[in-house]
Each structure stands twice: as structure tokens, then as C-alpha cells.
Design a protein around this motif. Structure first.
Motif, PDB file in Angstrom:
ATOM      1  N   THR A  79     -21.327 -32.568 -19.779  1.00 25.51           N
ATOM      2  CA  THR A  79     -21.192 -32.435 -18.414  1.00 25.51           C
ATOM      3  C   THR A  79     -22.528 -32.744 -17.047  1.00 25.51           C
ATOM      4  O   THR A  79     -22.855 -31.541 -16.477  1.00 25.51           O
ATOM      5  N   PRO A  80     -22.410 -33.904 -16.794  1.00 28.57           N
ATOM      6  CA  PRO A  80     -24.241 -34.021 -16.383  1.00 28.57           C
ATOM      7  C   PRO A  80     -23.552 -33.574 -15.094  1.00 28.57           C
ATOM      8  O   PRO A  80     -24.697 -33.458 -13.406  1.00 28.57           O
ATOM      9  N   LEU A  81     -22.173 -33.691 -13.707  1.00 37.54           N
ATOM     10  CA  LEU A  81     -22.399 -33.156 -12.699  1.00 37.54           C
ATOM     11  C   LEU A  81     -21.859 -31.427 -12.670  1.00 37.54           C
ATOM     12  O   LEU A  81     -22.033 -30.869 -11.289  1.00 37.54           O
ATOM     13  N   VAL A  82     -23.098 -30.933 -13.899  1.00 33.79           N
ATOM     14  CA  VAL A  82     -22.620 -29.332 -13.395  1.00 33.79           C
ATOM     15  C   VAL A  82     -23.775 -28.603 -12.026  1.00 33.79           C
ATOM     16  O   VAL A  82     -24.864 -29.146 -12.393  1.00 33.79           O
ATOM     17  N   ASN A  83     -23.657 -28.049 -11.272  1.00 32.54           N
ATOM     18  CA  ASN A  83     -24.484 -27.624  -9.843  1.00 32.54           C
ATOM     19  C   ASN A  83     -25.648 -26.743 -10.192  1.00 32.54           C
ATOM     20  O   ASN A  83     -24.803 -25.521 -10.776  1.00 32.54           O
TER      21      ASN A  83
END
Length: 472
Positions: free
Chosen positions: A104-108
Motif C-alpha cells: 500500500t504505497p500511498l498510505v499517508n
């Protein structure tokens, strides 16, 4: 709050149709797992543990992250079992365990901070981060009772008709108080899949009367899991857009956002202007007020304030200091440095060359393994002959030297301060300061040579025509 992070990265990723482990596929130039590790670092986690599968050695070698502990899940027995594999690495730690996913590379980081803050504020023992999905079919549903208390996470294939209508879904992110990790021992194997699901910890915790919460603080795109090349492409586009928007907000002028690429680790100063088709790769640092014209690629480099990078230039692992100009069609190879207010012009190549303040190499030159002093002028067509077939050697050109066009400086050689090199010279010996070095043959002018040559050419052509006519 003392936080430890475990990142689950043992999935095989068969749907990626690739021999590369899924978490090493790149979004915006960095492996997906690296993006998640970067998020954990922003959270200032006391320890980061990554659970890998059979490609663990390759993952650890590729990422080269000495601050991360890697543990192996020898058999793919599900997410619950994967977390169990990390238990030994968590021994003696206290506080909250944060569970993230390596795909999940978009986790902020800001979203995760909000989640952890609410987990602590609610005095929860176990929490799951949830979000509202536009199409929930690919996610586990968050099932609550009439009072809103979370009861369980139910997967799509196990959901009844009413549960399938639920749009609040599981992100795969959990916060578990470390003194409750014994709950993992009570997770039962899923008979159909032969795996232990971490999702079951929510129902298990709630049944035992432990404060269990589902905190709906996320947005869907952040928790997009990547399982196919199509999803990888979509995640990359989302990340690219968010990076561009971040730098525009910080005062960078981007003339064509759709054609500019900025690596997640790059930093750009305000009032810098990026023209179309600019590619900024790696941990590049760009200062204030820099102008970068079209079709430029900069990788792992530092560009200081007010520098100008002209069209179709490539800069790799190099430094360009304040006010310098590079290009068009220039190539700065690794280890090069362009001094303040210096000029590197069209079709000039540098390799491990240091160019002094205000020096100029304006056209068609190669400067390799060279130290060029302040205020030096390098004439068009000059090359440093740095390789003798066995080893590379250094050329030193001291301050204030003038090098005439079409000169060859054969290393190792030193040109003294203020010296002149005559155009067309091949310099094989050191030149003293303020001397003139000329190595070309003395010019001779032969009277009427060209006229005689043309007359001879005409006689030969006439004879050839006569011969051809006789043959016919």
C-alpha cells in the motif's frame, strides 16, 4: 506514545506476472515497500519490523535499510501467522504495535498519526483503520452493532446480503497494544484457505470485552492495495499527481504538470520553474529560483539557487552551484561539479570534473578527471585525454588559464596559473604559469598551389572523358 511498526510484506504477488517480489515493484521510482517504510519513519516508530516470505534475502539486499529488522515467514499461512512470526523481534517492547502492509504505497503518515491519536484517546486495546469505499467488493466489511460498536470484519466471500451493503471497509492497518499480542494465539485457522487471518483479531478482541474500535479516518485511494500491474500503474499516477500538487503548493512553477516527473525523495525550492518533460530522479536537491528547461533529466544531484539548466541536458550524481548555467545538450556524469556562475555549454561532457567559479566550457568539449580553476576559458573542441588504455589520470588547469580551440590535454598534466594554450595544440608536458604553449606545426603558405591543383584536376578529368569516348 511508544510505537513499534510491523510491515507485512510476505505476499507472493502471483497476479503481478513477474519474478520480482510484489513489494519491490516501483511506484514513482521507489519500491512499494520502501514507500511504506518511509511512512513508518515519518511516524518516528521506535522499531520497524518487516515480515518477508521466500524472497526475503532479495528484499533485504535491494532496500539496504539498516534501521529495519527483517523476519521470515517460512510458509505462507496468512496475515495472522505473519504477525506471529514477528513476535520474537517484538520481545520486551511496550506501547502500541502498528501494523501496515507492504503493498500500500500511498498510505499517508498524517492519516496514520490521526488514527494512532484516536486509538490512544479512546483508550482502545485493538483498533482497525477503516474508510468508506465507493465499491466495497474487494474489501472486508466493518460490521457494527446498533450502538455503533464494531463487532467483526467480514470478508466479501463470507458476507450475507445485508453485510454486502456495508461501505465501511477494512484498510488492513491495525493498532494493537503490545500487552494484547497474546490474542494472536487464539486466532483459528481458516479451513478453506489453510491460513490465519489477522482480521479475526477484531471479533476475538470484542468478544473478550477488550475495548475494540474501528476508526473511520482514511480515504480509499490511500489504502489501495497493489496486486496487478494495472493497479501498480494507477497507484503510480496517483502518487505522481500528489507529489506535483505538493510542490506547486510550496511555490514551484510547473508549466505542464502532466509531463513532469518528480521522485518522492526529491526536494525543490520555491520560485523554481520546471518546463515540460523534466525528469527529476532520486534524492535530488534543487534550490530557489532555478530554471530547468524542457527535456532535462537530473538524477541524485544538487542544483543550487538561480542555476539555469538548458534544454536536453542530463545531470547524474553531480553538483551545480549557484548561478551556474548548464546546457543545452550537456552531460554531467557522476562526480562532476560546476562552480558558481560557471558555464557549461552545448555538447559539453563532464566526467569527475570540477569546474571553478566563473569558468567556461561553452562548446563541444570533453573534460574527464579534471580540475579546472577559477575563470578558466576552455575553447571549443577541447578534450582531456584522461585514459591511456590502462588507467585514468588527472588534468589540472589552474586559475585564469586560456585554452584555445581544438586542444588536447594529455593527462597527467598541469597547466599553470594564467597560461595560454594555442589553438590546435596537443599538450603532453606541464605548462609553467603565464607561459604560452603551442605544439602545432609551423604554418607554410605555398604560392599558387590551389590554382595548380585545380588545373591538374581539370586535365585528369578531360583525359578520363576522352578515354570513355574511345571505349564507346
Amino acid at each position: 506514545m511508544n510505537t513499534t511498526c510491523v510491515i507485512l510484506a510476505a505476499g507472493l504477488g502471483k497476479r503481478m506476472n513477474s519474478s520480482l517480489p510484489k513489494v519491490l515493484h516501483k511506484t514513482c521510482g521507489i519500491p512499494m515497500l520502501q514507500s511504506v517504510i518511509d511512512t513508518a519513519r515519518k511516524l518516528k516508530c521506535g522499531k520497524i519490523v518487516v515480515v518477508t516470505g521466500r524472497h526475503g534475502d532479495l528484499i533485504e539486499k535491494t532496500l539496504a535499510t539498516p534501521d529495519v529488522t527483517y523476519v521470515l515467514q517460512k510458509e505462507p499461512k496468512g496475515t495472522g501467522h505473519a504477525l506471529l512470526c514477528a513476535r520474537e523481534a517484538l520481545h520486551g517492547l511496550h506501547g502500541v504495535l502498528l501494523v501496515l502492509n507492504g503493498d500500500t504505497p500511498l498510505v499517508n503518515a498524517e492519516t496514520i498519526k490521526k488514527f494512532l491519536k484516536q486509538h490512544a484517546g479512546n483508550k482502545s486495546g485493538v483498533s482497525v483503520l477503516s474508510f468508506i469505499a465507493e465499491n466495497p467488493d474487494d474489501y472486508g466489511r466493518i460490521v457494527r452493532d446498533a450502538s455503533g460498536q464494531v463487532l467483526a470484519i467480514v470478508e466479501q466471500k463470507d458476507a450475507d446480503a445485508s453485510q454486502r451493503g456495508i461501505r465501511e471497509v477494512n484498510s488492513g492497518v491495525y493498532a494493537i497494544n503490545q500487552d494484547l499480542l497474546h490474542l494472536l494465539d487464539d486466532i483459528q485457522i481458516n479451513r478453506k484457505k489453510g491460513e490465519y487471518y489477522l482480521t479475526d483479531i477484531i471479533a476475538l478482541s470484542a468478544r473478550k470485552g477488550i475495548k475494540t474500535t474501528a476508526l473511520c479516518v482514511g480515504i480509499e485511494r490511500e489504502f489501495m492495495g497493489v496486486n496487478t500491474k494495472q493497479e501498480l500503474y494507477r497507484a503510480s499516477r496517483i502518487m505522481e499527481k500528489s507529489i506535483i500538487e505538493k510542490w506547486i503548493e510550496k511555490g514551484v512553477n510547473i508549466l505542464d504538470a502532466g509531463s513532469v516527473f518528480i521522485h518522492p525523495h526529491a526536494v525543490i525550492g520555491p520560485e523554481t520553474t520546471l518546463y515540460p518533460n523534466v525528469y527529476i530522479d532520486g534524492a535530488t536537491r534543487i534550490g530557489r529560483g532555478v530554471t530547468i528547461y524542457p527535456n532535462v533529466r537530473i538524477s541524485q544531484s544538487r542544483i543550487s539557487d538561480r542555476a539555469v539548466i538548458k534544454d536536453s541536458t542530463v545531470i547524474e550524481e553531480s553538483v551545480v552551484k549557484a548561478g551556474a548555467t548548464v546546457g543545452p545538450f550537456a552531460h554531467l556524469r557522476p562526480g562532476s561539479e560546476v562552480g558558481a556562475d560557471a558555464k557549461i555549454g552545448n555538447f559539453v561532457e563532464l566526467k569527475k570534473a570540477v569546474i571553478g567559479t566563473g569558468a567556461k566550457a561553452s562548446h563541444l568539449s570533453y573534460l574527464g578527471d579534471a580540475r579546472i580553476g577559477k575563470g578558466v576559458n576552455i575553447g571549443a573542441g577541447t578534450i582531456t585525454c584522461n585514459y591511456d588504455g590502462r588507467k585514468k589520470s588527472l588534468t589540472v588547469v589552474e586559475e585564469g588559464v586560456f585554452v584555445g580551440s581544438d586542444s588536447q590535454l594529455v593527462a597527467p598534466v598541469r597547466i599553470g596559473r594564467g597560461a595560454y594554450i594555442g589553438a590546435g595544440s596537443t599538450i603532453t608536458k606541464d605548462v609553467p604559469p603565464h607561459a604560452l604553449a603551442v605544439s602545432r606545426v609551423e604554418q607554410r603558405n605555398i604560392k599558387d598551389w590551389a590554382k595548380k591543383r585545380r588545373a591538374q584536376n581539370e586535365r585528369e578529368a578531360k583525359a578520363k572523358r576522352k578515354e570513355n569516348k574511345a571505349k564507346r
